[in-house]
Motif scaffolding. Structure first.
Motif, mmCIF file in Angstrom:
data_model
loop_
_atom_site.group_PDB
_atom_site.id
_atom_site.type_symbol
_atom_site.label_atom_id
_atom_site.label_comp_id
_atom_site.label_asym_id
_atom_site.label_seq_id
_atom_site.Cartn_x
_atom_site.Cartn_y
_atom_site.Cartn_z
ATOM 1 N N TYR A 22 0.950 -1.402 0.273
ATOM 2 C CA TYR A 22 -0.065 -0.071 0.067
ATOM 3 C C TYR A 22 0.770 1.314 0.159
ATOM 4 O O TYR A 22 0.629 2.188 -0.753
ATOM 5 N N GLU A 23 1.869 1.364 0.917
ATOM 6 C CA GLU A 23 2.619 2.545 1.102
ATOM 7 C C GLU A 23 3.612 2.528 -0.247
ATOM 8 O O GLU A 23 3.731 3.740 -0.594
ATOM 9 N N ARG A 26 1.072 3.738 -3.148
ATOM 10 C CA ARG A 26 0.643 5.314 -2.815
ATOM 11 C C ARG A 26 1.902 6.304 -2.990
ATOM 12 O O ARG A 26 1.608 7.224 -3.727
ATOM 13 N N LEU A 63 -6.972 2.035 -2.087
ATOM 14 C CA LEU A 63 -6.732 3.411 -2.708
ATOM 15 C C LEU A 63 -7.724 3.855 -3.417
ATOM 16 O O LEU A 63 -7.768 5.236 -3.585
ATOM 17 N N TYR A 68 -7.252 7.683 -4.606
ATOM 18 C CA TYR A 68 -6.106 7.771 -5.466
ATOM 19 C C TYR A 68 -6.232 7.311 -6.796
ATOM 20 O O TYR A 68 -5.173 7.458 -7.719
#
Length: 235
Positions: A22-23, A26, A63, A68
């Protein structure tokens, strides 16, 4: 393994990989390295982040919920494309949040944090004098990050961090325009001076003017592009 027969270590490892994916994705989106409207495939992303398809699917759902990416039937998952109205809303939110953070930085920033802001601005001045646009941009991002940290206001900082401002700028920035924007350095100087003199009202006003000028320049460019596209080909 717990009393119910579940492997706690395996569960924690799965959550860690999901969090890292995820990080990582992102950060990639916020970096602006992916064009707006680009389709993101699970197969490519699972290879990139070394996770399972189910893990990546969970990441993409999160997300999408946070704005996003978009997910549509028959079109898959794509990076966000913002309308002018959506971009304006995000930029206005940035003005409100960042001006409040600047005011708090004037109240709460430590002497060490203010000295760090001064050094960053000196580096930006040097970059402008040498015509180093890339270095100036890097210093600009650092300056705004340092103001946020010097505010010591976590609620405002969290709200600021979830803004999709970097994605908006990736879509709308005019790469042919001179950089830095005329007046940008002087606006940063005004912000810093207000923080140095511990004047929250002046810091708030200076930051509001600075980010508002950037918003108006961006939206003016978008309107000019819209009008140019509407002209007949032989005009």
């Amino acid at each position: 393994m717990d009393s119910n027969g579940f492997d706690d270590d395996a569960g924690r490892t799965s959550l860690t990989r999901q969090s890292q994916a995820y990080e990582g994705l992102r950060s990639l989106l916020l970096s602006g390295s992916i064009e707006p409207g680009t389709r993101l495939t699970e197969a490519d992303l699972t290879r990139m982040f070394s996770v399972s398809r189910s893990t990546m699917r969970t990441v993409l759902v999160r997300l999408a919920q946070e704005g996003y990416v978009t997910s549509e039937p028959n079109r898959g998952v794509r990076t966000r494309h913002f309308s002018v109205e959506e971009a304006a809303d995000i930029l206005e939110a940035r003005e409100t949040l960042e001006s409040a953070l600047a005011g708090k930085a004037a109240e709460r920033g430590t002497d060490e944090e203010i000295q760090a802001l001064r050094r960053t601005l000196e580096a930006m001045e040097d970059c402008r004098a040498r015509g180093d646009a890339t270095g100036y941009s890097r210093g600009n991002r650092r300056f705004h990050q340092q103001v946020k940290e010097a505010a010591h206001q976590q609620t405002l900082a969290r709200a600021y961090d979830i803004l999709l401002y970097p994605l908006v700028m990736r879509q709308y920035r005019n790469l042919s325009a001179p950089h830095p924007r005329a007046g940008s350095l002087e606006e940063h100087q005004a912000i810093l001076w207000a923080i140095i003199t511990r004047n929250p009202q002046a810091a708030t006003a200076a930051m509001l003017h600075h980010v508002g000028s950037a918003r108006r320049a961006l939206l003016l460019q978008a309107e000019q592009q819209r009008l140019a596209a509407a002209l007949p080909a032989d005009a």
